[in-house]
Motif scaffolding. Sequence first.
Motif, PDB file in Angstrom:
ATOM      1  N   VAL A  96      11.804  -2.761  -3.127  1.00 48.00           N
ATOM      2  CA  VAL A  96      10.390  -2.743  -2.736  1.00 48.00           C
ATOM      3  C   VAL A  96       9.536  -3.035  -3.956  1.00 48.00           C
ATOM      4  O   VAL A  96       9.997  -2.945  -5.096  1.00 48.00           O
ATOM      5  CB  VAL A  96      10.001  -1.380  -2.125  1.00 48.00           C
ATOM      6  N   ASP A  97       8.294  -3.379  -3.695  1.00 45.80           N
ATOM      7  CA  ASP A  97       7.345  -3.648  -4.789  1.00 45.80           C
ATOM      8  C   ASP A  97       7.228  -2.399  -5.668  1.00 45.80           C
ATOM      9  O   ASP A  97       6.958  -1.306  -5.150  1.00 45.80           O
ATOM     10  CB  ASP A  97       5.974  -3.995  -4.177  1.00 45.80           C
ATOM     11  N   PRO A  98       7.441  -2.532  -6.969  1.00 47.53           N
ATOM     12  CA  PRO A  98       7.343  -1.353  -7.843  1.00 47.53           C
ATOM     13  C   PRO A  98       5.955  -0.727  -7.837  1.00 47.53           C
ATOM     14  O   PRO A  98       5.797   0.466  -8.132  1.00 47.53           O
ATOM     15  CB  PRO A  98       7.698  -1.906  -9.228  1.00 47.53           C
ATOM     16  N   VAL A  99       4.947  -1.500  -7.486  1.00 47.23           N
ATOM     17  CA  VAL A  99       3.593  -0.950  -7.382  1.00 47.23           C
ATOM     18  C   VAL A  99       3.305  -0.683  -5.905  1.00 47.23           C
ATOM     19  O   VAL A  99       3.122  -1.612  -5.129  1.00 47.23           O
ATOM     20  CB  VAL A  99       2.535  -1.927  -7.938  1.00 47.23           C
ATOM     21  N   PRO A 100       3.287   0.577  -5.487  1.00 43.22           N
ATOM     22  CA  PRO A 100       3.051   0.876  -4.075  1.00 43.22           C
ATOM     23  C   PRO A 100       1.662   0.441  -3.637  1.00 43.22           C
ATOM     24  O   PRO A 100       0.699   0.558  -4.388  1.00 43.22           O
ATOM     25  CB  PRO A 100       3.213   2.396  -3.997  1.00 43.22           C
ATOM     26  N   GLY A 101       1.570  -0.065  -2.410  1.00 41.04           N
ATOM     27  CA  GLY A 101       0.285  -0.469  -1.860  1.00 41.04           C
ATOM     28  C   GLY A 101      -0.484   0.740  -1.362  1.00 41.04           C
ATOM     29  O   GLY A 101       0.043   1.854  -1.335  1.00 41.04           O
ATOM     30  N   PRO A 102      -1.731   0.517  -0.955  1.00 38.64           N
ATOM     31  CA  PRO A 102      -2.589   1.638  -0.523  1.00 38.64           C
ATOM     32  C   PRO A 102      -2.075   2.354   0.724  1.00 38.64           C
ATOM     33  O   PRO A 102      -2.482   3.483   0.979  1.00 38.64           O
ATOM     34  CB  PRO A 102      -3.935   0.962  -0.261  1.00 38.64           C
ATOM     35  N   HIS A 103      -1.181   1.704   1.478  1.00 38.86           N
ATOM     36  CA  HIS A 103      -0.679   2.340   2.700  1.00 38.86           C
ATOM     37  C   HIS A 103       0.776   2.753   2.595  1.00 38.86           C
ATOM     38  O   HIS A 103       1.402   3.081   3.598  1.00 38.86           O
ATOM     39  CB  HIS A 103      -0.877   1.403   3.894  1.00 38.86           C
ATOM     40  N   ASP A 104       1.320   2.694   1.399  1.00 38.00           N
ATOM     41  CA  ASP A 104       2.709   3.131   1.182  1.00 38.00           C
ATOM     42  C   ASP A 104       2.673   4.611   0.832  1.00 38.00           C
ATOM     43  O   ASP A 104       2.289   4.981  -0.275  1.00 38.00           O
ATOM     44  CB  ASP A 104       3.348   2.319   0.041  1.00 38.00           C
ATOM     45  N   HIS A 105       3.077   5.457   1.801  1.00 34.84           N
ATOM     46  CA  HIS A 105       2.851   6.893   1.622  1.00 34.84           C
ATOM     47  C   HIS A 105       4.097   7.719   1.347  1.00 34.84           C
ATOM     48  O   HIS A 105       4.008   8.933   1.155  1.00 34.84           O
ATOM     49  CB  HIS A 105       2.112   7.452   2.833  1.00 34.84           C
ATOM     50  N   PHE A 106       5.258   7.082   1.383  1.00 37.57           N
ATOM     51  CA  PHE A 106       6.479   7.837   1.059  1.00 37.57           C
ATOM     52  C   PHE A 106       7.559   6.879   0.589  1.00 37.57           C
ATOM     53  O   PHE A 106       7.825   5.875   1.257  1.00 37.57           O
ATOM     54  CB  PHE A 106       6.970   8.609   2.290  1.00 37.57           C
ATOM     55  N   ASP A 107       8.148   7.178  -0.555  1.00 40.21           N
ATOM     56  CA  ASP A 107       9.295   6.419  -1.064  1.00 40.21           C
ATOM     57  C   ASP A 107      10.456   7.363  -1.281  1.00 40.21           C
ATOM     58  O   ASP A 107      10.292   8.407  -1.930  1.00 40.21           O
ATOM     59  CB  ASP A 107       8.982   5.790  -2.438  1.00 40.21           C
ATOM     60  N   LEU A 108      11.609   7.003  -0.735  1.00 37.06           N
ATOM     61  CA  LEU A 108      12.843   7.719  -1.059  1.00 37.06           C
ATOM     62  C   LEU A 108      13.681   6.738  -1.882  1.00 37.06           C
ATOM     63  O   LEU A 108      14.264   5.798  -1.328  1.00 37.06           O
ATOM     64  CB  LEU A 108      13.575   8.127   0.228  1.00 37.06           C
ATOM     65  N   VAL A 109      13.697   6.950  -3.175  1.00 38.29           N
ATOM     66  CA  VAL A 109      14.448   6.055  -4.062  1.00 38.29           C
ATOM     67  C   VAL A 109      15.901   6.494  -4.080  1.00 38.29           C
ATOM     68  O   VAL A 109      16.193   7.674  -4.329  1.00 38.29           O
ATOM     69  CB  VAL A 109      13.866   6.087  -5.497  1.00 38.29           C
ATOM     70  N   THR A 110      16.819   5.565  -3.779  1.00 41.21           N
ATOM     71  CA  THR A 110      18.242   5.929  -3.774  1.00 41.21           C
ATOM     72  C   THR A 110      19.034   4.900  -4.576  1.00 41.21           C
ATOM     73  O   THR A 110      18.507   3.848  -4.957  1.00 41.21           O
ATOM     74  CB  THR A 110      18.829   5.949  -2.342  1.00 41.21           C
ATOM     75  N   THR A 111      20.288   5.231  -4.786  1.00 34.29           N
ATOM     76  CA  THR A 111      21.169   4.317  -5.525  1.00 34.29           C
ATOM     77  C   THR A 111      21.402   3.024  -4.747  1.00 34.29           C
ATOM     78  O   THR A 111      21.863   2.038  -5.309  1.00 34.29           O
ATOM     79  CB  THR A 111      22.520   5.002  -5.792  1.00 34.29           C
ATOM     80  N   GLY A 112      21.078   3.022  -3.440  1.00 37.02           N
ATOM     81  CA  GLY A 112      21.280   1.811  -2.637  1.00 37.02           C
ATOM     82  C   GLY A 112      20.000   1.009  -2.419  1.00 37.02           C
ATOM     83  O   GLY A 112      20.031  -0.082  -1.857  1.00 37.02           O
ATOM     84  N   GLY A 113      18.873   1.542  -2.862  1.00 36.12           N
ATOM     85  CA  GLY A 113      17.588   0.883  -2.635  1.00 36.12           C
ATOM     86  C   GLY A 113      16.543   1.930  -2.301  1.00 36.12           C
ATOM     87  O   GLY A 113      16.847   3.117  -2.220  1.00 36.12           O
ATOM     88  N   THR A 114      15.317   1.481  -2.111  1.00 34.04           N
ATOM     89  CA  THR A 114      14.234   2.416  -1.802  1.00 34.04           C
ATOM     90  C   THR A 114      13.838   2.315  -0.334  1.00 34.04           C
ATOM     91  O   THR A 114      13.621   1.217   0.180  1.00 34.04           O
ATOM     92  CB  THR A 114      13.003   2.126  -2.686  1.00 34.04           C
ATOM     93  N   LEU A 115      13.774   3.463   0.322  1.00 35.96           N
ATOM     94  CA  LEU A 115      13.270   3.529   1.693  1.00 35.96           C
ATOM     95  C   LEU A 115      11.790   3.856   1.604  1.00 35.96           C
ATOM     96  O   LEU A 115      11.402   4.894   1.043  1.00 35.96           O
ATOM     97  CB  LEU A 115      14.002   4.617   2.484  1.00 35.96           C
ATOM     98  N   ARG A 116      10.954   2.953   2.090  1.00 34.93           N
ATOM     99  CA  ARG A 116       9.506   3.102   1.940  1.00 34.93           C
ATOM    100  C   ARG A 116       8.809   3.114   3.287  1.00 34.93           C
ATOM    101  O   ARG A 116       8.980   2.196   4.089  1.00 34.93           O
ATOM    102  CB  ARG A 116       8.957   1.963   1.077  1.00 34.93           C
ATOM    103  N   LEU A 117       7.998   4.159   3.522  1.00 27.44           N
ATOM    104  CA  LEU A 117       7.188   4.229   4.735  1.00 27.44           C
ATOM    105  C   LEU A 117       5.793   3.676   4.449  1.00 27.44           C
ATOM    106  O   LEU A 117       5.095   4.175   3.566  1.00 27.44           O
ATOM    107  CB  LEU A 117       7.065   5.672   5.234  1.00 27.44           C
ATOM    108  N   THR A 118       5.419   2.643   5.189  1.00 29.46           N
ATOM    109  CA  THR A 118       4.072   2.082   5.105  1.00 29.46           C
ATOM    110  C   THR A 118       3.375   2.410   6.414  1.00 29.46           C
ATOM    111  O   THR A 118       3.931   2.146   7.484  1.00 29.46           O
ATOM    112  CB  THR A 118       4.147   0.548   4.923  1.00 29.46           C
TER     113      THR A 118
END
Length: 271
Positions: A82-104
């Motif tokens: 995911v974009d390292p700079v979260p957007g204004p509507h990105d409200h949750f990131d779960l960073v894992t060894t397999g990638g980041t799960l991001r809720l927008t």
Amino acid sequence: MPELPEVEVTRLSFAARIEGARVTGVRVGKPLRWPLGCAPEALLAQTVGAVTRRGKYLWLPLDRGGLLMHLGMSGSLAFGDVDPVPGPHDHFDLVTTGGTLRLTDPRRFGAVVWSPSSETGVAAKRLARLGIEPFDPRFDGAHLHAALRRRKVSVKQALLGGEIVVGAGNIYACEALYQAGIDPRTRSDRISRPRADRLAAVIRAVLARAVDVGGSTLRDFRDAHGNAGAFQLEAGVYGRAGTTCQRCGGTIRRIVQGGRASYFCAGCQRR
DNA sequence: AAGTGGACCTGCTAGC
DNA sequence: TGCTAGCAGGTCCACT
């Protein structure tokens, strides 16, 4: 936005890739519908299990408890780089060894909540009132008919409530009633057994078809790969007020029931 | 108890 | 062009 098909398409698009990954970071943005329910750091170093779905909720198991997620009206999940700079509507990131799960989620009706298990705590509370899964073999005309007989609200509102059968939101409730030839204003307790048989069958068929084509993308739905859905292209009535019914040539109408828009064909949907 | 209406929050579009 | 009202895929809560 997300009804059962969109949630299921989302789940399918990242579940296999996140399973077995370890949480290495958590970022929380603006408040969502409910508080996370734990310290974000408490999730660190836990391993993600097999993601499941119940109705429009996703359950992300961890070593200790798990996360119950809901996409609300405007939420979507992305997984991977995911974009390292979260957007204004990105409200949750779960960073894992397999990638980041991001809720927008622009409207923030969605939620991410920790629960000790899917059957206890907050998860139990949220899932307790949900009706049967539409793909459960026990969901059939007899089941639907018996449940509808106990309600006096319109059949459209009964389906939307999710206490009889989960998963059909505004788009798919409208589409199922259209395919079943039932006027959405029909009182639940006036639906005959043969019509309940037909309705149960089309609810399953419509939802399954929508999953097959990637859900509906009215404006912003994307799966975790960023792919849009295509079901909206084959909707018979939803969002088509004033146009001609493909089945009978009648005119598609828009009415409001319980504060929600209902679309139906006045020609071939009967009470 | 079941039914109803409002609340939550932001962005987009149609219409003036 | 610019403002405003109305609308949007979902739940939950208070009230009758």
